[in-house]
Design a protein around this motif. Sequence first.
Motif, PDB file in Angstrom:
ATOM      1  N   ALA A   1       0.845  -1.201   0.000  1.00  0.00           N
ATOM      2  CA  ALA A   1       0.000   0.000   0.000  1.00  0.00           C
ATOM      3  C   ALA A   1       0.881   1.253   0.000  1.00  0.00           C
ATOM      4  CB  ALA A   1      -0.934  -0.012   1.215  1.00  0.00           C
ATOM      5  N   GLY A   2       1.927   1.253   0.812  1.00  0.00           N
ATOM      6  CA  GLY A   2       2.845   2.399   0.879  1.00  0.00           C
ATOM      7  C   GLY A   2       3.586   2.585  -0.446  1.00  0.00           C
TER       8      GLY A   2
ATOM      9  N   ARG B   1       4.522   5.272  -5.760  1.00  0.00           N
ATOM     10  CA  ARG B   1       4.604   5.120  -7.218  1.00  0.00           C
ATOM     11  C   ARG B   1       3.461   5.878  -7.922  1.00  0.00           C
ATOM     12  NH1 ARG B   1       7.189   5.456 -11.571  1.00  0.00           N
ATOM     13  NH2 ARG B   1       6.453   4.133 -13.273  1.00  0.00           N
ATOM     14  N   GLY B   2       2.266   5.845  -7.331  1.00  0.00           N
ATOM     15  CA  GLY B   2       1.127   6.554  -7.918  1.00  0.00           C
ATOM     16  C   GLY B   2       1.371   8.053  -7.945  1.00  0.00           C
ATOM     17  N   GLU B   3       1.969   8.575  -6.871  1.00  0.00           N
ATOM     18  CA  GLU B   3       2.281  10.014  -6.842  1.00  0.00           C
ATOM     19  C   GLU B   3       3.303  10.349  -7.922  1.00  0.00           C
ATOM     20  OE1 GLU B   3       1.214  10.710  -2.106  1.00  0.00           O
ATOM     21  OE2 GLU B   3       3.308  10.537  -2.733  1.00  0.00           O
TER      22      GLU B   3
ATOM     23  N   PRO C   1      -5.425  12.184  -6.738  1.00  0.00           N
ATOM     24  CA  PRO C   1      -5.530  11.766  -5.332  1.00  0.00           C
ATOM     25  C   PRO C   1      -6.719  10.851  -5.035  1.00  0.00           C
ATOM     26  CG  PRO C   1      -4.993  14.095  -5.464  1.00  0.00           C
ATOM     27  CD  PRO C   1      -5.228  13.635  -6.872  1.00  0.00           C
ATOM     28  N   ASP C   2      -7.886  11.156  -5.609  1.00  0.00           N
ATOM     29  CA  ASP C   2      -9.077  10.315  -5.354  1.00  0.00           C
ATOM     30  C   ASP C   2      -8.850   8.889  -5.832  1.00  0.00           C
ATOM     31  OD1 ASP C   2     -10.366  12.384  -4.357  1.00  0.00           O
ATOM     32  OD2 ASP C   2     -11.998  12.457  -5.836  1.00  0.00           O
ATOM     33  N   ARG C   3      -8.342   8.820  -7.042  1.00  0.00           N
ATOM     34  CA  ARG C   3      -8.099   7.525  -7.672  1.00  0.00           C
ATOM     35  C   ARG C   3      -7.031   6.769  -6.879  1.00  0.00           C
ATOM     36  NH1 ARG C   3      -7.135   4.962 -12.735  1.00  0.00           N
ATOM     37  NH2 ARG C   3      -6.878   2.854 -11.925  1.00  0.00           N
ATOM     38  N   LEU C   4      -5.997   7.530  -6.460  1.00  0.00           N
ATOM     39  CA  LEU C   4      -4.880   6.891  -5.760  1.00  0.00           C
ATOM     40  C   LEU C   4      -5.333   6.321  -4.413  1.00  0.00           C
ATOM     41  CD1 LEU C   4      -1.949   6.119  -5.845  1.00  0.00           C
ATOM     42  CD2 LEU C   4      -1.342   8.402  -5.027  1.00  0.00           C
ATOM     43  N   ASP C   5      -6.184   7.056  -3.708  1.00  0.00           N
ATOM     44  CA  ASP C   5      -6.689   6.544  -2.422  1.00  0.00           C
ATOM     45  C   ASP C   5      -7.373   5.191  -2.623  1.00  0.00           C
ATOM     46  OD1 ASP C   5      -5.757   8.712  -1.071  1.00  0.00           O
ATOM     47  OD2 ASP C   5      -7.697   9.721  -0.887  1.00  0.00           O
ATOM     48  N   LYS C   6      -8.138   5.087  -3.707  1.00  0.00           N
ATOM     49  CA  LYS C   6      -8.856   3.838  -4.001  1.00  0.00           C
ATOM     50  C   LYS C   6      -7.852   2.714  -4.322  1.00  0.00           C
ATOM     51  CE  LYS C   6     -12.597   2.310  -6.895  1.00  0.00           C
ATOM     52  NZ  LYS C   6     -12.646   2.209  -8.324  1.00  0.00           N
ATOM     53  N   ASP C   7      -6.835   3.078  -5.115  1.00  0.00           N
ATOM     54  CA  ASP C   7      -5.848   2.068  -5.513  1.00  0.00           C
ATOM     55  C   ASP C   7      -5.030   1.591  -4.305  1.00  0.00           C
ATOM     56  OD1 ASP C   7      -6.701   2.407  -8.115  1.00  0.00           O
ATOM     57  OD2 ASP C   7      -5.152   3.888  -8.582  1.00  0.00           O
TER      58      ASP C   7
ATOM     59  N   ASP D   1      -6.616  -2.307   2.596  1.00  0.00           N
ATOM     60  CA  ASP D   1      -7.817  -2.881   3.211  1.00  0.00           C
ATOM     61  C   ASP D   1      -7.908  -4.392   3.024  1.00  0.00           C
ATOM     62  OD1 ASP D   1      -8.395  -0.293   3.789  1.00  0.00           O
ATOM     63  OD2 ASP D   1     -10.001  -0.058   2.307  1.00  0.00           O
ATOM     64  N   ALA D   2      -6.985  -4.950   2.245  1.00  0.00           N
ATOM     65  CA  ALA D   2      -7.063  -6.393   1.962  1.00  0.00           C
ATOM     66  C   ALA D   2      -6.451  -7.200   3.104  1.00  0.00           C
ATOM     67  CB  ALA D   2      -6.324  -6.705   0.662  1.00  0.00           C
ATOM     68  N   SER D   3      -6.926  -8.421   3.241  1.00  0.00           N
ATOM     69  CA  SER D   3      -6.380  -9.319   4.269  1.00  0.00           C
ATOM     70  C   SER D   3      -5.543 -10.429   3.643  1.00  0.00           C
ATOM     71  CB  SER D   3      -7.508  -9.934   5.086  1.00  0.00           C
ATOM     72  OG  SER D   3      -8.276  -8.906   5.666  1.00  0.00           O
ATOM     73  N   LEU D   4      -5.884 -10.822   2.427  1.00  0.00           N
ATOM     74  CA  LEU D   4      -5.101 -11.840   1.711  1.00  0.00           C
ATOM     75  C   LEU D   4      -5.339 -11.662   0.208  1.00  0.00           C
ATOM     76  CD1 LEU D   4      -3.290 -14.479   2.143  1.00  0.00           C
ATOM     77  CD2 LEU D   4      -5.356 -15.709   1.504  1.00  0.00           C
TER      78      LEU D   4
END
Length: 192
Positions: free
Chosen positions: A66-67, A72-74, A80-86, A92-95
């Motif tokens: 996620a980090g 890389r997205g920046e 920013p909106d799209r990047l937050d989702k990506d 938010d994933a567990s596996l």
Amino acid sequence: MTIPNPAAMEFFLTRRSRPARLLRPPVPSEAELMPILTAAARVPDHGKLEPWRFLVLEKPALTRLAGLARTRGEEMGVTPDRLDKDVAQFADASLIVAVVMVPRPTDKAPEVEQILSAGAACLTLLNAALASGWDACWLTGWHVHDPAFARGALGLAEGERVAGLVHIGTAASAPPERPRPDVGAITTWVRE
Ligand SMILES: Cc1cc2nc3c(=O)[nH]c(=O)nc-3n(C[C@H](O)[C@H](O)[C@H](O)COP(=O)(O)O)c2cc1C
């Protein structure tokens, strides 16, 4: 002769993905995931090339990814909106199981067939997870197609590509069914 398997047919006629945002723990253990991966590796594979491999991404790895996705997205100028989702796709994933397409340079099967086999591995992984009672979804995103992220964050080798990120977990509820294709309209019977 093949024995009919009505339960399997009923599964295929009713199977559906769950949105990744609904997936929470529990997730399959290593022992529970291995048969699912074994099913995913049992797909049509022209030339027996095994043009795929799996990366099992557990929670600490997903937090790290996620980090790296944010950085890389920046760099890439993702909004920013799209990047937050990506970023949330990892945060938010567990596996997640990443199915990696590993091209084999050979004249036994062209690359497109190796890509199709990797897609078959993704779908079989998804279906095997669903058939095992887990909730799951097949996603992608710019990050999986970006060579810098694929190499730097996921450790892919030159030429390897992510075919899919299969999220697996447990959803508290099921969303409404999505409309399905009119099979009659997309099917042509060539009878002579
Ligand atoms: C290669 C591939 C990539 C996909 N990537 C995404 C994605 O990034 N985001 C998304 O919302 N759905 C994506 N989907 C769609 C979902 O995985 C899935 O098709 C949809 O949720 C309905 O699935 P179902 O037919 O199994 O119920 C992708 C599907 C495929 C085949």
